[in-house]
Design a protein around this motif. Structure first.
Motif, PDB file in Angstrom:
ATOM      1  N   HIS A   1      10.702   2.855  14.437  1.00 19.33           N
ATOM      2  CA  HIS A   1      10.047   1.059  14.087  1.00 19.33           C
ATOM      3  C   HIS A   1       8.351   1.206  14.532  1.00 19.33           C
ATOM      4  N   ASN A   2       8.365   2.031  15.465  1.00 19.62           N
ATOM      5  CA  ASN A   2       7.245   2.246  15.611  1.00 19.62           C
ATOM      6  C   ASN A   2       5.767   2.779  14.940  1.00 19.62           C
ATOM      7  N   ALA A   3       6.514   3.561  13.690  1.00 19.55           N
ATOM      8  CA  ALA A   3       5.562   4.367  13.232  1.00 19.55           C
ATOM      9  C   ALA A   3       5.564   3.249  11.436  1.00 19.55           C
ATOM     10  N   ALA A   4       6.342   2.496  11.565  1.00 18.60           N
ATOM     11  CA  ALA A   4       6.317   1.289  10.435  1.00 18.60           C
ATOM     12  C   ALA A   4       5.108  -0.107  11.185  1.00 18.60           C
ATOM     13  N   LEU A   5       5.394   0.121  12.745  1.00 22.50           N
ATOM     14  CA  LEU A   5       4.817  -0.963  13.081  1.00 22.50           C
ATOM     15  C   LEU A   5       3.176  -0.110  13.163  1.00 22.50           C
ATOM     16  N   ASN A   6       2.626   0.686  13.492  1.00 29.08           N
ATOM     17  CA  ASN A   6       1.474   1.643  13.743  1.00 29.08           C
ATOM     18  C   ASN A   6       1.260   0.934  11.855  1.00 29.08           C
ATOM     19  N   ARG A   7       1.905   1.565  10.994  1.00 29.60           N
ATOM     20  CA  ARG A   7       1.231   1.386   9.360  1.00 29.60           C
ATOM     21  C   ARG A   7       0.906  -0.557   9.510  1.00 29.60           C
TER      22      ARG A   7
ATOM     23  N   PHE B   1       9.874   0.660   5.289  1.00 34.02           N
ATOM     24  CA  PHE B   1      10.621  -0.698   4.615  1.00 34.02           C
ATOM     25  C   PHE B   1      11.547  -1.091   5.670  1.00 34.02           C
ATOM     26  N   SER B   2      12.280  -0.022   5.667  1.00 32.30           N
ATOM     27  CA  SER B   2      13.989  -0.633   6.283  1.00 32.30           C
ATOM     28  C   SER B   2      13.639  -1.457   7.811  1.00 32.30           C
ATOM     29  N   ALA B   3      13.317  -0.759   8.656  1.00 32.59           N
ATOM     30  CA  ALA B   3      12.499  -0.899   9.766  1.00 32.59           C
ATOM     31  C   ALA B   3      11.627  -2.504   9.659  1.00 32.59           C
ATOM     32  N   LEU B   4      10.729  -2.099   8.942  1.00 36.28           N
ATOM     33  CA  LEU B   4       9.720  -4.095   8.896  1.00 36.28           C
ATOM     34  C   LEU B   4      10.980  -4.731   8.113  1.00 36.28           C
ATOM     35  N   ARG B   5      11.850  -4.560   7.387  1.00 37.65           N
ATOM     36  CA  ARG B   5      12.384  -5.806   6.410  1.00 37.65           C
ATOM     37  C   ARG B   5      13.659  -5.408   6.925  1.00 37.65           C
ATOM     38  N   ILE B   6      14.404  -5.118   8.306  1.00 35.25           N
ATOM     39  CA  ILE B   6      15.983  -5.360   8.414  1.00 35.25           C
ATOM     40  C   ILE B   6      15.284  -5.767  10.480  1.00 35.25           C
ATOM     41  N   TRP B   7      14.984  -5.295  11.254  1.00 29.32           N
ATOM     42  CA  TRP B   7      14.021  -5.589  12.618  1.00 29.32           C
ATOM     43  C   TRP B   7      12.293  -6.048  12.739  1.00 29.32           C
ATOM     44  N   LEU B   8      11.203  -5.810  12.453  1.00 24.82           N
ATOM     45  CA  LEU B   8      10.269  -6.407  12.445  1.00 24.82           C
ATOM     46  C   LEU B   8       9.992  -7.729  12.259  1.00 24.82           C
ATOM     47  N   ILE B   9       9.951  -7.972  10.851  1.00 24.04           N
ATOM     48  CA  ILE B   9       9.553  -8.741  10.309  1.00 24.04           C
ATOM     49  C   ILE B   9      10.240 -10.305  10.970  1.00 24.04           C
ATOM     50  N   PRO B  10      11.473 -10.085  10.905  1.00 21.80           N
ATOM     51  CA  PRO B  10      12.541 -10.824  11.075  1.00 21.80           C
ATOM     52  C   PRO B  10      12.173 -11.661  13.378  1.00 21.80           C
ATOM     53  N   TYR B  11      11.376 -10.572  13.675  1.00 19.50           N
ATOM     54  CA  TYR B  11      11.518 -10.538  14.755  1.00 19.50           C
ATOM     55  C   TYR B  11       9.723 -11.342  15.097  1.00 19.50           C
ATOM     56  N   PHE B  12       9.432 -10.420  14.534  1.00 22.66           N
ATOM     57  CA  PHE B  12       7.314 -10.381  14.735  1.00 22.66           C
ATOM     58  C   PHE B  12       7.225 -11.488  13.492  1.00 22.66           C
ATOM     59  N   GLY B  13       7.701 -11.757  12.592  1.00 26.14           N
ATOM     60  CA  GLY B  13       7.255 -12.487  11.233  1.00 26.14           C
ATOM     61  C   GLY B  13       6.218 -13.672  11.248  1.00 26.14           C
ATOM     62  N   ASP B  14       6.073 -14.735  12.327  1.00 24.56           N
ATOM     63  CA  ASP B  14       5.219 -15.517  12.003  1.00 24.56           C
ATOM     64  C   ASP B  14       4.749 -15.499  13.826  1.00 24.56           C
TER      65      ASP B  14
ATOM     66  N   ARG C   1       0.365  -1.360  -0.052  1.00 20.38           N
ATOM     67  CA  ARG C   1       0.293  -0.465   0.114  1.00 20.38           C
ATOM     68  C   ARG C   1       1.562   1.579   0.471  1.00 20.38           C
ATOM     69  N   MET C   2       2.066   1.517   0.614  1.00  6.74           N
ATOM     70  CA  MET C   2       2.545   2.913   0.959  1.00  6.74           C
ATOM     71  C   MET C   2       3.142   2.893  -0.479  1.00  6.74           C
ATOM     72  N   GLN C   3       3.985   1.495  -1.133  1.00  4.37           N
ATOM     73  CA  GLN C   3       4.402   1.885  -2.066  1.00  4.37           C
ATOM     74  C   GLN C   3       3.766   2.344  -3.916  1.00  4.37           C
ATOM     75  N   ARG C   4       1.973   1.908  -3.826  1.00  6.49           N
ATOM     76  CA  ARG C   4       1.375   2.342  -4.389  1.00  6.49           C
ATOM     77  C   ARG C   4       1.156   3.838  -4.196  1.00  6.49           C
ATOM     78  N   GLU C   5       1.199   4.136  -3.120  1.00  8.05           N
ATOM     79  CA  GLU C   5       1.004   5.821  -2.751  1.00  8.05           C
ATOM     80  C   GLU C   5       2.543   6.232  -3.620  1.00  8.05           C
ATOM     81  N   LEU C   6       3.451   5.727  -2.796  1.00  5.79           N
ATOM     82  CA  LEU C   6       4.581   6.116  -3.693  1.00  5.79           C
ATOM     83  C   LEU C   6       4.674   6.303  -5.568  1.00  5.79           C
ATOM     84  N   ASP C   7       4.036   5.862  -6.234  1.00  8.27           N
ATOM     85  CA  ASP C   7       4.089   5.315  -6.937  1.00  8.27           C
ATOM     86  C   ASP C   7       3.124   6.552  -7.726  1.00  8.27           C
ATOM     87  N   GLU C   8       2.427   6.568  -7.397  1.00  7.15           N
ATOM     88  CA  GLU C   8       1.175   7.728  -7.578  1.00  7.15           C
ATOM     89  C   GLU C   8       1.239   8.544  -7.417  1.00  7.15           C
TER      90      GLU C   8
END
Length: 471
Positions: free
Chosen positions: A150-156, A103-116, A85-92
């Motif tokens: 990180h919190n802003a990314a998590l809120n998204r 994106f960096s916060a999600l890929r490097i920190w949040l998804i590796p920890y909370f992913g499953d 959704r965020m990428q679509r907003e940027l593309d538009e």
């Protein structure tokens, strides 16, 4: 809609589907609101699949009864929705540049920890455990600004989950921020800034490495650009293309305007007049540009990046940082008198302090720099006593009083003493006309000379003379 090659009715709103390419049965539950919950039973045995379908049915009913979402999703799955959704907003052409940091916060920190982890199970305990893991992995506590990102990314992600009904608002946890309070970067004095730009005139000649020399040439123009626009290093300046720069007219005057895609929003920043020369010199470094004048380059709306080296490569943030840090070390300017390290970002602080010193309001400065006035007050309020030293010392008030007395007092003084001489004004009237009792009363040389002359002619008494002279 077809859900598979085989469908078995368990009851009215509960069905089992066998999909093409899979031996397992999938349960399909239709909710009262018309939405469907689809989930694999992870078995190819029909009777076992029916049992698991009934379990899902009762579990889902219980969740709805307790005001919980009928279904949930793994964090990684929801994060992918949020990033798309965020990428679509940027593309538009919308969105914020900060999305790239998310994106960096999600890929490097949040998804590796909370992913499953089910997104519905992210609560205070989970966040506390994540904070401990993040600190241990980082080898030191995160800064408050880093955790805010990180919190802003998590809120998204949580917004996305709530939008799809995978969590309800009451389930959203309060996000934590126990990070280390970040200190503002150091700035430069006028003398230090002059030392830097003077050294940059020939610094590119002090290396035999072609790439390093090319970076240093760009660095000269880059430093002057940052210090005279207030544009952010890296995030804003290095994304600039020539089409983002234009001339605009206001009140019959022409101004060079830089349109930047800022940290939080797009804005237009007016460059100081000297920036035209710096950018004109920078344009000659790019071998892909061939314009007879700077005016023609700006009019062409060229898509080339502004800060491109003579080797045809866009200057990158790491190379510029490395080059600037090396220069500061050579000049002995890496650490300021306040003990703070200086970086390229310090040029933004230098720009801000110079404008505040000139009397620019934080409101006007916030529009130019893309910060809130609250943020400017937070970071620069400590400078205000010295930036406005003349005002705080009262010297400006004394100068104003003396100017007013010189500009306006002469006529009043002469008229008052002439009326005294003519017998049309008594001593009390003279004192009132001179403003002896007023708080801003100033004894000028003219008042003193005329008062002494009046005493010599016996037009005023001694105590009146003293009141005029002493105030």
């Amino acid at each position: 809609m077809s859900y598979g090659v085989t469908t078995i009715d368990v009851h009215k709103k509960l069905k089992l589907d066998k999909r093409q390419g899979s031996e397992n049965w999938y349960v399909r539950l239709t909710l009262d609101n018309g939405k469907r919950v689809v989930k694999s039973t992870k078995t190819d045995d029909l009777e076992e699949a029916k049992v698991r379908a009934i379990e899902l049915y009762h579990e889902t009913k219980a969740r709805i009864k307790n005001h919980l979402p009928a279904q949930t999703r793994k964090f990684k799955h929801v994060a992918e929705y949020a990033m798309a959704r965020m990428q679509r907003e940027l593309d538009e052409g919308g969105g914020k540049q900060a999305y790239k940091d998310y994106f960096s916060a999600l890929r490097i920190w949040l998804i590796p920890y909370f992913g499953d982890t089910d997104v519905a199970k992210i609560d205070l305990a989970a966040l506390t455990a994540f904070d401990a893991w993040r600190t241990e992995t980082n080898k030191k506590p995160f800064s408050q600004s880093g955790i805010n990102n990180h919190n802003a990314a998590l809120n998204r992600v949580l917004d996305e989950a709530e939008l799809h009904g995978w969590i309800v608002k009451s389930m959203r946890p309060t996000l934590l921020n126990k990070g280390v309070k970040s200190e503002s970067r150091g700035s430069f004095t006028d003398a230090e800034y002059k030392k830097i730009y003077t050294a940059l005139r020939s610094w590119h000649k002090k290396t035999k490495d072609k790439k390093a020399a090319a970076t240093r040439e760009v660095l000269r123009n880059y430093v002057l650009f940052l210090a005279n626009t207030g544009v952010r290093h890296g995030t804003e300046a290095l994304r600039l293309r020539w089409r983002n720069i234009e001339w605009q007219e206001n009140g019959g005057e022409r101004y060079l305007v830089v349109n930047v895609d800022g940290k939080t929003r797009k804005r237009s920043a007016v460059a100081r007049d000297t920036v035209e020369g710096y950018l004109d010199r920078q344009s000659t470094l790019n071998p892909a540009l061939s314009y007879d004048s700077f005016a023609l380059l700006i009019a062409a709306k060229c898509n080339e990046h502004v800060f491109t080296t003579r080797l045809g490569a866009v200057a990158n943030i790491a190379s510029l940082n490395r080059a600037f840090n090396a220069l500061l070390d050579d000049l002995g300017l890496k650490i300021g008198a306040d003990g703070k390290s200086r970086t390229l970002y310090s040029l933004r602080h230098y720009y801000a302090t110079r404008d505040l010193k000139r009397g620019i309001s934080t409101h006007a400065l916030s529009k130019q720099m893309g910060n809130s006035t609250a943020m400017l007050d937070k970071h620069y309020s400590k400078y205000s006593p010295l930036l406005n030293a003349k005002m705080h010392s009262g010297r400006d008030m004394r100068k104003i009083q003396k100017k007013e007395a010189a500009a306006n007092g002469g006529g009043v003084v002469a008229t008052a003493f002439n009326m005294l001489t003519a017998g049309k004004l008594d001593e009390a009237g003279l004192l009132a006309a001179l403003g002896v009792e007023r708080q801003n009363y100033v004894v000028t040389e003219e008042i003193a000379m005329k008062a002494l002359a009046a005493k010599n002619d016996d037009l005023i008494k001694g105590d009146t003379l003293l009141r005029i002279l002493n105030g």
